[in-house]
Write an enzyme that holds these catalytic residues in place. Structure first.
Site, short mmCIF file in Angstrom:
data_model
loop_
_atom_site.label_atom_id
_atom_site.label_comp_id
_atom_site.label_asym_id
_atom_site.label_seq_id
_atom_site.Cartn_x
_atom_site.Cartn_y
_atom_site.Cartn_z
N HIS A 156 0.83 -1.21 0.00
CA HIS A 156 0.00 0.00 0.00
C HIS A 156 0.86 1.26 0.00
O HIS A 156 0.45 2.29 -0.54
CB HIS A 156 -0.90 0.01 1.23
CG HIS A 156 -2.10 -0.87 1.14
ND1 HIS A 156 -3.29 -0.45 0.56
CD2 HIS A 156 -2.31 -2.14 1.55
CE1 HIS A 156 -4.19 -1.43 0.64
NE2 HIS A 156 -3.61 -2.47 1.24
N ASP A 163 -7.61 -1.63 -1.09
CA ASP A 163 -8.53 -2.59 -0.46
C ASP A 163 -9.94 -2.12 -0.78
O ASP A 163 -10.29 -0.96 -0.50
CB ASP A 163 -8.34 -2.62 1.05
CG ASP A 163 -6.99 -3.19 1.47
OD1 ASP A 163 -6.35 -3.87 0.66
OD2 ASP A 163 -6.60 -2.96 2.62
N GLU A 245 -6.24 -12.40 0.54
CA GLU A 245 -7.21 -11.36 0.94
C GLU A 245 -8.10 -11.03 -0.25
O GLU A 245 -7.64 -10.43 -1.23
CB GLU A 245 -6.48 -10.10 1.43
CG GLU A 245 -5.61 -10.33 2.66
CD GLU A 245 -4.84 -9.08 3.07
OE1 GLU A 245 -4.84 -8.08 2.32
OE2 GLU A 245 -4.23 -9.10 4.16
N HIS A 248 -7.89 -7.25 -1.53
CA HIS A 248 -6.59 -6.61 -1.75
C HIS A 248 -6.13 -6.76 -3.20
O HIS A 248 -5.95 -7.88 -3.69
CB HIS A 248 -5.58 -7.26 -0.79
CG HIS A 248 -4.19 -6.71 -0.86
ND1 HIS A 248 -3.59 -6.06 0.20
CD2 HIS A 248 -3.25 -6.75 -1.85
CE1 HIS A 248 -2.36 -5.72 -0.13
NE2 HIS A 248 -2.12 -6.14 -1.37
#
Length: 273
Positions: A156, A163, A245, A248
């Protein structure tokens, strides 16, 4: 002799005055050093809202409703900041979803290194488990690093990772989290866990559980279809999913593949971009 005495007295007075001036100069406090200016984002970064105003933003780390249980360092304003190519790719995905009656909703975008450092400090404080009941009910906090849930660097911070989830329109805003309210496991049935206007993805956001793996075999039916909808529409625009995830995604190629930035999440960081 009188002239000599007068000259000596003058010299003594002059020397005394000089010593006093020197003493005053030494004793005077130094002016305070000016604070170092906050770093700003490179011009390749933009606020997502300047590219697409229709994408819903629910920036969790500016609030207390996250796995830490408090606003995270570096998140000054609830604002999604991304590299321009990533923001433009999200816009293209949003156009396709809007035509099908859906919208994207982002939870987190660019994340400053100081926020990652906050996560690391929190993970090392094994006594702080205030949000365990919702976000990591089955994971021993001492294993957050070993199991890969927390790391000292995050994609990130490079600016092209986001996200996000999918919301069916018309969107119903998520209610405010009340600190201290009863926590429900993030993998509980949708009607039981914290209410979110996201379509049912099988778990909530930031759920530290293997059921968050995008292709976990326990996730079937509508839940699996919703994950594939998100993954598919983003893949068309160059986003790659992190298999652990479902929320993500990283835009490829990244403009800054090896740089971890630390400017704050604030409008001033991208002002004029």
């Amino acid at each position: 002799m009188t002239g000599l005495a007068s000259a000596l007295r003058t010299l003594a007075v002059t020397a005394s005055a000089g010593l006093l001036a020197l003493a005053g100069a030494v004793a005077a406090p130094a002016p305070p050093a000016s604070a170092a200016p906050e770093p700003k984002a490179p011009r390749e970064f933009v606020a997502l809202g300047s590219v697409d105003r229709t994408i819903i933003q629910e920036m969790r780390y500016t609030t207390t409703h996250n796995f830490v249980g408090e606003p995270v360092d570096g998140y000054r304003q609830p604002l999604c900041i991304l590299t321009r190519p990533a923001a433009e790719a999200l816009h293209r995905a949003q156009v396709r979803l809007l035509a099908r009656g859906y919208s994207l909703k982002v939870y987190d975008c660019y994340r400053p290194q100081r926020a990652v450092d906050h996560f690391v400090r929190w993970a090392k404080d094994l006594a702080d488990e205030r949000m365990k009941g919702e976000f990591y009910p089955l994971v021993d906090k001492s294993r957050l690093f070993a199991d890969g849930y927390i790391a000292e660097k995050s994609g990130h911070s490079r600016g092209s990772t986001v996200d996000l989830t999918v919301v069916r329109l018309p969107a119903v805003p998520t209610r405010a989290y009340v600190p201290g309210e009863r926590l429900v496991e993030c993998y509980a049935p949708r009607e039981e866990r914290f209410p979110d206007d996201s379509v049912d993805m099988g778990t909530g956001y930031d759920c530290f559980d293997t059921r968050s793996h995008t292709d976990d075999p326990r996730i079937q039916g509508v839940q699996r279809a919703n994950r594939q909808l998100l993954k598919g529409v983003l893949a068309e625009q160059g986003f790659v999913n992190l298999p652990e995830e479902w929320w993500h995604f990283t835009f490829k190629p990244e403009p800054f593949p090896s740089t971890f930035f630390d400017f704050p999440v604030a409008r001033r960081s991208v002002a004029g971009h």
